[in-house]
Design a protein around this motif. Structure first.
Motif, PDB file in Angstrom:
ATOM      1  N   LYS A 183       6.259  24.376  65.553  1.00  0.00           N
ATOM      2  CA  LYS A 183       5.779  23.047  65.914  1.00  0.00           C
ATOM      3  C   LYS A 183       6.956  22.232  66.441  1.00  0.00           C
ATOM      4  CE  LYS A 183       3.971  18.838  63.714  1.00  0.00           C
ATOM      5  NZ  LYS A 183       3.518  18.254  62.438  1.00  0.00           N
ATOM      6  N   ASP A 184       6.704  21.454  67.479  1.00  0.00           N
ATOM      7  CA  ASP A 184       7.703  20.502  67.947  1.00  0.00           C
ATOM      8  C   ASP A 184       7.618  19.259  67.083  1.00  0.00           C
ATOM      9  OD1 ASP A 184       8.641  22.089  70.030  1.00  0.00           O
ATOM     10  OD2 ASP A 184       7.187  21.287  71.462  1.00  0.00           O
ATOM     11  N   ALA A 185       8.768  18.664  66.787  1.00  0.00           N
ATOM     12  CA  ALA A 185       8.796  17.452  65.970  1.00  0.00           C
ATOM     13  C   ALA A 185       8.119  16.314  66.713  1.00  0.00           C
ATOM     14  CB  ALA A 185      10.232  17.080  65.632  1.00  0.00           C
ATOM     15  N   ASP A 186       7.361  15.525  65.974  1.00  0.00           N
ATOM     16  CA  ASP A 186       6.736  14.319  66.549  1.00  0.00           C
ATOM     17  C   ASP A 186       7.764  13.198  66.473  1.00  0.00           C
ATOM     18  OD1 ASP A 186       3.784  15.173  64.733  1.00  0.00           O
ATOM     19  OD2 ASP A 186       4.264  15.639  66.808  1.00  0.00           O
ATOM     20  N   TRP A 187       8.009  12.593  67.562  1.00  0.00           N
ATOM     21  CA  TRP A 187       8.972  11.471  67.565  1.00  0.00           C
ATOM     22  C   TRP A 187       8.172  10.228  67.643  1.00  0.00           C
ATOM     23  CZ3 TRP A 187      13.591  12.858  66.143  1.00  0.00           C
ATOM     24  CH2 TRP A 187      13.982  14.173  66.356  1.00  0.00           C
TER      25      TRP A 187
END
Length: 187
Positions: A183-187
């Motif tokens: 998963k890509d980090a949510d910014w």
């Protein structure tokens, strides 16, 4: 088992070395109670210890968390790692303790276990949120894990994507399917 609504009465904290005996009990209870629908008794017996067990490096790195009930003791645990090991306990045959580079590597989400009496109450989500936030604070932009078949459902709803199926060889000759998820980090 009935519990008060919400989780405010639970204590969320970093795991300590003194928690290791309780963590061993929690992990075994969780695996035997929650994973029986997804894994055979032979797989569970072979995985408790080397795959499903305590990783003291996570405790030493202060990236492992526990959730504690005043009446029931430890009811959940989970963490993240800045090291290369994707999954497994201190007893795992393959470990990669080298540090990850947050600029290029994904933080490893690791070793989530919830007591069966406390399942599906938001404890795993609360721990996952804390792990992701802490890893983001350490500079990581992506997350990766070796999810159990049981855990995959939660992680998928939290934005993780299955990228590889891994067959882990167990000491008793069985194999355990684990799903590498990212998963890509949510910014």
């Amino acid at each position: 088992m009935a519990h008060a609504s919400g989780l405010d009465f639970l204590c969320f904290r970093e795991a300590r070395s003194l928690d290791i005996p309780a963590l061993r009990h929690l992990i075994e209870s969780s695996v035997r109670g929650l994973q029986a629908a997804d894994y055979s008794p032979e797989q569970i017996a072979g995985a408790i210890g080397p795959v499903f067990g305590v990783d003291t490096q996570l405790i030493a790195d202060r990236t492992y968390y526990v959730v504690e009930s005043p009446s029931a003791g430890l009811v959940g645990c989970g963490g993240w790692s800045k090291r290369k090991t994707l999954f497994g306990s201190d007893q795992a045959s393959v470990r990669e303790d080298a540090f990850l580079d947050p600029a290029v590597d994904a933080a490893k989400i690791r070793a989530f276990f919830i007591h069966p009496d406390w399942a599906r109450m938001g404890i795993g989500t609360r721990i996952l949120d804390a792990c992701e936030a802490s890893a983001r604070d350490a500079g990581f932009r992506r997350f990766e894990m070796g999810a159990t078949l049981t855990g995959e459902k939660l992680y998928r709803t939290r934005g993780y994507v299955a990228v590889q199926r891994i067959e882990v060889s167990l000491p008793n000759g069985a194999t355990l399917p684990v799903i590498r998820m990212c998963k890509d980090a949510d910014w």
